[in-house]
Design an enzyme around this catalytic site. Structure first.
Site, PDB file in Angstrom:
ATOM      1  N   ASP A 294      78.998 110.095 164.132  1.00 34.63           N
ATOM      2  CA  ASP A 294      77.604 110.479 164.321  1.00 34.63           C
ATOM      3  C   ASP A 294      77.006 109.885 165.596  1.00 34.63           C
ATOM      4  O   ASP A 294      76.190 110.527 166.249  1.00 34.63           O
ATOM      5  CB  ASP A 294      76.773 110.016 163.122  1.00 34.63           C
ATOM      6  CG  ASP A 294      75.320 110.447 163.225  1.00 34.63           C
ATOM      7  OD1 ASP A 294      75.070 111.662 163.189  1.00 34.63           O
ATOM      8  OD2 ASP A 294      74.443 109.580 163.369  1.00 34.63           O
TER       9      ASP A 294
ATOM     10  N   GLU B 108      68.187 100.914 165.364  1.00 31.20           N
ATOM     11  CA  GLU B 108      67.104 101.712 164.814  1.00 31.20           C
ATOM     12  C   GLU B 108      66.317 100.858 163.834  1.00 31.20           C
ATOM     13  O   GLU B 108      66.908 100.087 163.064  1.00 31.20           O
ATOM     14  CB  GLU B 108      67.647 102.957 164.092  1.00 31.20           C
ATOM     15  CG  GLU B 108      68.238 104.002 165.012  1.00 31.20           C
ATOM     16  CD  GLU B 108      68.702 105.236 164.259  1.00 31.20           C
ATOM     17  OE1 GLU B 108      69.161 105.069 163.102  1.00 31.20           O
ATOM     18  OE2 GLU B 108      68.604 106.341 164.800  1.00 31.20           O
TER      19      GLU B 108
ATOM     20  N   LYS C 114      75.709 118.183 167.320  1.00 25.97           N
ATOM     21  CA  LYS C 114      76.866 117.357 167.004  1.00 25.97           C
ATOM     22  C   LYS C 114      76.733 116.745 165.604  1.00 25.97           C
ATOM     23  O   LYS C 114      75.626 116.671 165.069  1.00 25.97           O
ATOM     24  CB  LYS C 114      77.044 116.274 168.070  1.00 25.97           C
ATOM     25  CG  LYS C 114      75.818 115.334 168.186  1.00 25.97           C
ATOM     26  CD  LYS C 114      75.806 114.256 167.147  1.00 25.97           C
ATOM     27  CE  LYS C 114      74.439 113.827 166.768  1.00 25.97           C
ATOM     28  NZ  LYS C 114      74.380 113.052 165.549  1.00 25.97           N
TER      29      LYS C 114
ATOM     30  N   HIS D 140      76.594 110.297 171.186  1.00 21.25           N
ATOM     31  CA  HIS D 140      75.441 109.639 171.798  1.00 21.25           C
ATOM     32  C   HIS D 140      75.854 108.550 172.794  1.00 21.25           C
ATOM     33  O   HIS D 140      75.497 108.582 173.973  1.00 21.25           O
ATOM     34  CB  HIS D 140      74.566 108.975 170.727  1.00 21.25           C
ATOM     35  CG  HIS D 140      73.909 109.940 169.799  1.00 21.25           C
ATOM     36  ND1 HIS D 140      73.739 111.268 170.086  1.00 21.25           N
ATOM     37  CD2 HIS D 140      73.339 109.763 168.578  1.00 21.25           C
ATOM     38  CE1 HIS D 140      73.107 111.862 169.089  1.00 21.25           C
ATOM     39  NE2 HIS D 140      72.861 110.969 168.162  1.00 21.25           N
TER      40      HIS D 140
ATOM     41  N   ASP E 125      73.575 117.698 172.208  1.00 23.17           N
ATOM     42  CA  ASP E 125      73.468 116.324 171.724  1.00 23.17           C
ATOM     43  C   ASP E 125      72.025 115.916 171.971  1.00 23.17           C
ATOM     44  O   ASP E 125      71.627 115.674 173.105  1.00 23.17           O
ATOM     45  CB  ASP E 125      74.429 115.410 172.492  1.00 23.17           C
ATOM     46  CG  ASP E 125      74.408 113.977 171.971  1.00 23.17           C
ATOM     47  OD1 ASP E 125      73.422 113.597 171.307  1.00 23.17           O
ATOM     48  OD2 ASP E 125      75.361 113.223 172.246  1.00 23.17           O
ATOM     49  N   HIS E 126      71.204 115.871 170.909  1.00 22.10           N
ATOM     50  CA  HIS E 126      69.772 115.653 171.082  1.00 22.10           C
ATOM     51  C   HIS E 126      69.454 114.308 171.729  1.00 22.10           C
ATOM     52  O   HIS E 126      68.387 114.114 172.296  1.00 22.10           O
ATOM     53  CB  HIS E 126      69.052 115.752 169.727  1.00 22.10           C
ATOM     54  CG  HIS E 126      69.472 114.702 168.739  1.00 22.10           C
ATOM     55  ND1 HIS E 126      70.384 114.941 167.750  1.00 22.10           N
ATOM     56  CD2 HIS E 126      69.096 113.425 168.605  1.00 22.10           C
ATOM     57  CE1 HIS E 126      70.562 113.844 167.038  1.00 22.10           C
ATOM     58  NE2 HIS E 126      69.789 112.900 167.530  1.00 22.10           N
ATOM     59  N   TYR E 127      70.400 113.375 171.669  1.00 17.27           N
ATOM     60  CA  TYR E 127      70.154 112.043 172.247  1.00 17.27           C
ATOM     61  C   TYR E 127      69.961 112.119 173.752  1.00 17.27           C
ATOM     62  O   TYR E 127      69.279 111.284 174.349  1.00 17.27           O
ATOM     63  CB  TYR E 127      71.331 111.118 171.912  1.00 17.27           C
ATOM     64  CG  TYR E 127      70.951 109.660 171.817  1.00 17.27           C
ATOM     65  CD1 TYR E 127      70.268 109.185 170.691  1.00 17.27           C
ATOM     66  CD2 TYR E 127      71.260 108.760 172.822  1.00 17.27           C
ATOM     67  CE1 TYR E 127      69.920 107.848 170.589  1.00 17.27           C
ATOM     68  CE2 TYR E 127      70.905 107.426 172.718  1.00 17.27           C
ATOM     69  CZ  TYR E 127      70.237 106.979 171.606  1.00 17.27           C
ATOM     70  OH  TYR E 127      69.881 105.664 171.500  1.00 17.27           O
ATOM     71  N   LEU E 128      70.542 113.138 174.381  1.00 15.50           N
ATOM     72  CA  LEU E 128      70.407 113.296 175.825  1.00 15.50           C
ATOM     73  C   LEU E 128      68.992 113.683 176.216  1.00 15.50           C
ATOM     74  O   LEU E 128      68.639 113.657 177.400  1.00 15.50           O
ATOM     75  CB  LEU E 128      71.397 114.351 176.341  1.00 15.50           C
ATOM     76  CG  LEU E 128      72.873 114.011 176.153  1.00 15.50           C
ATOM     77  CD1 LEU E 128      73.743 115.128 176.695  1.00 15.50           C
ATOM     78  CD2 LEU E 128      73.212 112.700 176.830  1.00 15.50           C
ATOM     79  N   GLY E 129      68.160 114.055 175.250  1.00 13.66           N
ATOM     80  CA  GLY E 129      66.779 114.404 175.539  1.00 13.66           C
ATOM     81  C   GLY E 129      65.842 113.210 175.571  1.00 13.66           C
ATOM     82  O   GLY E 129      64.664 113.352 175.934  1.00 13.66           O
ATOM     83  N   LYS E 130      66.326 112.030 175.214  1.00 12.89           N
ATOM     84  CA  LYS E 130      65.481 110.834 175.246  1.00 12.89           C
ATOM     85  C   LYS E 130      65.124 110.469 176.690  1.00 12.89           C
ATOM     86  O   LYS E 130      65.961 110.576 177.589  1.00 12.89           O
ATOM     87  CB  LYS E 130      66.199 109.658 174.562  1.00 12.89           C
ATOM     88  CG  LYS E 130      66.312 109.811 173.051  1.00 12.89           C
ATOM     89  CD  LYS E 130      66.946 108.590 172.421  1.00 12.89           C
ATOM     90  CE  LYS E 130      66.933 108.693 170.906  1.00 12.89           C
ATOM     91  NZ  LYS E 130      65.566 108.620 170.359  1.00 12.89           N
TER      92      LYS E 130
END
Length: 245
Positions: free
Chosen positions: A171, A152, A84, A176, A113-118
Site C-alpha cells: 500500500d 500518519e 494503486k 508512494h 498514485d494519489h500521493y503524487l498529488g501532495k
C-alpha cells in the site's frame, strides 16, 4: 458578506452537487440503478463520465465489468481511474492489465498514485532543479544518505480488511515511497513532460539492487497503553473494510 460566510456558502454549494447511491460491488442491478441515477443529471447534448475506483483492488475486475456492461456514457466519453496497488505481484498486475484491456481502450484508463498529488511531493522537482542552492549540490558527492519517513496521525480507520489482504508494504512502500525516492534521486529530465520524467524515474529503479529479506525489519503496531485516542489501539483491533459501492 464576510469571508467565513462566503466559505460556508461555497461549502454548501459544493455539497449540493454531490449525490450518494449505495450498492454492492457484485450486483449488476445496483450498477443499472447507478446508470439511471447518472442519466437524471445528463440533460445536455454531451455528457462524459469518469469513474474513480477508490476501492479494494480485489474488486476492480467485477466492478469494471459492471461499469462496461451497465454504465458507459451514452452521449460522451467514459474514463476509468484505477488507483494503486495494481495487483499483489507482477502476475496479478498483468492479469489486471489484460482484464482492463479487454473492456476499455488504453486512452480510457488512468492509473494513478494519489500521493503524487501532495504539495510537498509536487514541489520536490522545483526544490531540486529550480533552486540555485540545491541544484548543483544535490548529488552523491555531497549527500551521504537519504531517509524517507512516512507518518500518519491516525489509525487504519476501518481499513483493516484492506490491509490484511494487501499489507502496508504494497500500500505504501512500493508506490508512494518509491515514487518519492525516484523524485529525490533521479537526474534532471530533459523536459517536464510526463514521458521524460518517467524515463528518469525508470533509470533510478533500474540502478537499485534487489532488496534482500535479511536487510528488512518488519513490525506491527500493538497500541500504546499510555497514549491518547487511537494510539491506544493496536492494529488487530481495527474494524474490517465495509463493502459498499
Amino acid at each position: 458578506m464576510n469571508l467565513r460566510s462566503r466559505e460556508q456558502e461555497l461549502y454548501d454549494q459544493f455539497w449540493s452537487l454531490n449525490h450518494y447511491l449505495a450498492g454492492q460491488y457484485d450486483s449488476r442491478t445496483d450498477f443499472e440503478k447507478l446508470n439511471q441515477e447518472l442519466e437524471t443529471f445528463e440533460k445536455g447534448p454531451v455528457a462524459n463520465r469518469i469513474f474513480y475506483l477508490a476501492l479494494p483492488p480485489s474488486v476492480y475486475e467485477e466492478v469494471t465489468v459492471h461499469i462496461r456492461n451497465a454504465c458507459m456514457a451514452p452521449k460522451g466519453w467514459t474514463r476509468i481511474i484505477i488507483e494503486k496497488p495494481f495487483g499483489r505481484d507482477l502476475a496479478t498486475s498483468q492479469k489486471l492489465s489484460d482484464h482492463l484491456a479487454s473492456l476499455f481502450t488504453e486512452h480510457q484508463i488512468y492509473r494513478i498514485d494519489h500521493y503524487l498529488g501532495k504539495e510537498m511531493v509536487q514541489n520536490l522537482m522545483t526544490l531540486r532543479f529550480g533552486n540555485r542552492i540545491f541544484s548543483p549540490t544535490w548529488n552523491r558527492d555531497n549527500i551521504a544518505s537519504i531517509q524517507i519517513s512516512f507518518k500518519e496521525p491516525f489509525g487504519t480507520q476501518g481499513r483493516g480488511g484492506y490491509f490484511d489482504e494487501f499489507g502496508i508494504i504494497r500500500d505504501i512502500m512500493q508506490n508512494h515511497l518509491l515514487q518519492i525516492l525516484t523524485l529525490v534521486a533521479m537526474e534532471k529530465p530533459v523536459t517536464c513532460q510526463p514521458d521524460d520524467i518517467r524515463n528518469e524515474k525508470v533509470k533510478v529503479l533500474k540502478s537499485i539492487d534487489e532488496i534482500q529479506p535479511k536487510d528488512v525489519v518488519l513490525g506491527q503496531y500493538i497500541g500504546n497503553s499510555e497514549g491518547e485516542g487511537e494510539a491506544r489501539q493496536g492494529y488487530l483491533k481495527t474494524q474490517l473494510f465495509p463493502k459498499v459501492l
